[in-house]
Design a protein around this motif. Structure first.
Motif, PDB file in Angstrom:
ATOM      1  N   CYS A  78       0.837  -1.205   0.000  1.00 24.47           N
ATOM      2  CA  CYS A  78       0.000   0.000   0.000  1.00 24.47           C
ATOM      3  C   CYS A  78       0.869   1.252   0.000  1.00 24.47           C
ATOM      4  N   TYR A  79       1.867   1.257  -0.867  1.00 21.33           N
ATOM      5  CA  TYR A  79       2.769   2.398  -1.050  1.00 21.33           C
ATOM      6  C   TYR A  79       2.654   2.901  -2.482  1.00 21.33           C
ATOM      7  N   ASN A  80       1.521   3.501  -2.787  1.00 25.34           N
ATOM      8  CA  ASN A  80       1.352   4.056  -4.133  1.00 25.34           C
ATOM      9  C   ASN A  80       0.506   5.325  -4.074  1.00 25.34           C
ATOM     10  N   GLU A  81       0.319   5.943  -5.210  1.00 27.37           N
ATOM     11  CA  GLU A  81      -0.389   7.220  -5.278  1.00 27.37           C
ATOM     12  C   GLU A  81      -1.821   7.113  -4.751  1.00 27.37           C
ATOM     13  N   ILE A  85      13.562   2.322  -4.960  1.00 31.68           N
ATOM     14  CA  ILE A  85      12.562   2.387  -6.032  1.00 31.68           C
ATOM     15  C   ILE A  85      11.143   2.257  -5.491  1.00 31.68           C
ATOM     16  N   ASP A  86      10.951   1.453  -4.455  1.00 31.88           N
ATOM     17  CA  ASP A  86       9.627   1.236  -3.866  1.00 31.88           C
ATOM     18  C   ASP A  86       9.070   2.492  -3.205  1.00 31.88           C
ATOM     19  N   LEU A  87       9.924   3.484  -2.931  1.00 28.49           N
ATOM     20  CA  LEU A  87       9.510   4.671  -2.186  1.00 28.49           C
ATOM     21  C   LEU A  87       9.555   5.964  -2.994  1.00 28.49           C
ATOM     22  N   ILE A  88      10.077   5.907  -4.212  1.00 31.18           N
ATOM     23  CA  ILE A  88      10.230   7.117  -5.027  1.00 31.18           C
ATOM     24  C   ILE A  88       8.883   7.793  -5.287  1.00 31.18           C
ATOM     25  N   GLU A  89       7.866   7.013  -5.617  1.00 29.36           N
ATOM     26  CA  GLU A  89       6.556   7.595  -5.920  1.00 29.36           C
ATOM     27  C   GLU A  89       6.005   8.357  -4.710  1.00 29.36           C
ATOM     28  N   ILE A  90       6.077   7.775  -3.533  1.00 28.69           N
ATOM     29  CA  ILE A  90       5.569   8.440  -2.330  1.00 28.69           C
ATOM     30  C   ILE A  90       6.435   9.657  -2.002  1.00 28.69           C
ATOM     31  N   LYS A  91       7.737   9.534  -2.147  1.00 26.35           N
ATOM     32  CA  LYS A  91       8.633  10.666  -1.917  1.00 26.35           C
ATOM     33  C   LYS A  91       8.240  11.844  -2.809  1.00 26.35           C
ATOM     34  N   GLN A  92       8.017  11.581  -4.088  1.00 26.12           N
ATOM     35  CA  GLN A  92       7.648  12.647  -5.033  1.00 26.12           C
ATOM     36  C   GLN A  92       6.291  13.263  -4.676  1.00 26.12           C
ATOM     37  N   LEU A  93       5.356  12.429  -4.235  1.00 25.04           N
ATOM     38  CA  LEU A  93       4.044  12.948  -3.831  1.00 25.04           C
ATOM     39  C   LEU A  93       4.153  13.844  -2.595  1.00 25.04           C
ATOM     40  N   LEU A  94       4.976  13.447  -1.640  1.00 20.99           N
ATOM     41  CA  LEU A  94       5.187  14.275  -0.450  1.00 20.99           C
ATOM     42  C   LEU A  94       5.816  15.612  -0.824  1.00 20.99           C
ATOM     43  N   LEU A  95       6.811  15.587  -1.704  1.00 19.53           N
ATOM     44  CA  LEU A  95       7.472  16.816  -2.121  1.00 19.53           C
ATOM     45  C   LEU A  95       6.531  17.721  -2.923  1.00 19.53           C
ATOM     46  N   LYS A  96       5.647  17.105  -3.687  1.00 19.32           N
ATOM     47  CA  LYS A  96       4.696  17.873  -4.498  1.00 19.32           C
ATOM     48  C   LYS A  96       3.572  18.469  -3.652  1.00 19.32           C
ATOM     49  N   HIS A  97       2.912  17.635  -2.848  1.00 21.57           N
ATOM     50  CA  HIS A  97       1.726  18.080  -2.106  1.00 21.57           C
ATOM     51  C   HIS A  97       2.045  18.688  -0.747  1.00 21.57           C
ATOM     52  N   LYS A  98       3.111  18.218  -0.121  1.00 23.39           N
ATOM     53  CA  LYS A  98       3.558  18.710   1.196  1.00 23.39           C
ATOM     54  C   LYS A  98       2.546  18.479   2.315  1.00 23.39           C
TER      55      LYS A  98
END
Length: 169
Positions: free
Chosen positions: A104-107, A133-146
């Motif tokens: 459950c680590y996705n957008e 790689i398993d965490l890049i999507e969540i990392k990017q979402l956190l940086l985008k949405h904050k």
């Protein structure tokens, strides 16, 4: 005995060190960052093995995971989507690699459980070096949405995953 009686077991480092072999009935163990999800699991009568790390895992959690992996168990982890939660997931993934599955680590999971807790830049900087790689999507979402996103807001999707994975035995 605890499994037969469906009882919780609280272990400390002294208990774990003195145990040579730890196994589970299903060969699957679900680890959660927060105890809030445990109430939901109990209410659904899910017959699974669960570890609550209560934040950053301590030595006893690592020893327990090591012994579970040594006995052939599959380890699953789910935590909060905030800088500290991503750091926990990243450290676990680095240590256990293919022996640990982040679930459950996705957008969809992030957006379905997003909170109104804004993350300041100082906290966001903590995740700059996360590169699994398993965490890049969540990392990017956190940086985008904050905004943080929490397990307790994603209980239904987590429970659905557990049910599906538990039926694949």
């Amino acid at each position: 005995m605890f499994s037969k009686n469906k009882e919780s077991l609280i272990l400390n480092i002294q208990n774990i060190i003195n145990i040579n072999y730890i196994d589970t009935k299903s060969k699957k163990v679900f680890i959660f960052e927060n105890p809030s999800i445990l109430t939901e699991i109990i209410s659904k009568n899910l017959d699974i093995s669960v570890i609550i790390s209560s934040g950053f895992p301590n030595l006893s959690v690592y020893l327990l995971i090591d012994k579970l992996i040594d006995s052939g168990n599959k380890i699953y982890y789910n935590g909060d989507f905030d800088p500290e939660g991503l750091l926990i997931a990243s450290k676990l993934k680095e240590k256990y690699n293919d022996n640990l599955i982040l679930f459950c680590y996705n957008e969809i999971d992030y957006l379905s459980s997003i909170s109104n807790k804004k993350i300041n830049d100082k906290r966001l900087n903590k995740i700059s070096k996360i590169n699994k790689i398993d965490l890049i999507e969540i990392k990017q979402l956190l940086l985008k949405h904050k905004y943080s996103s929490y397990q307790e807001n994603n209980k239904e999707r987590i429970i659905d995953f557990i049910k599906k994975e538990s039926s694949n035995e």
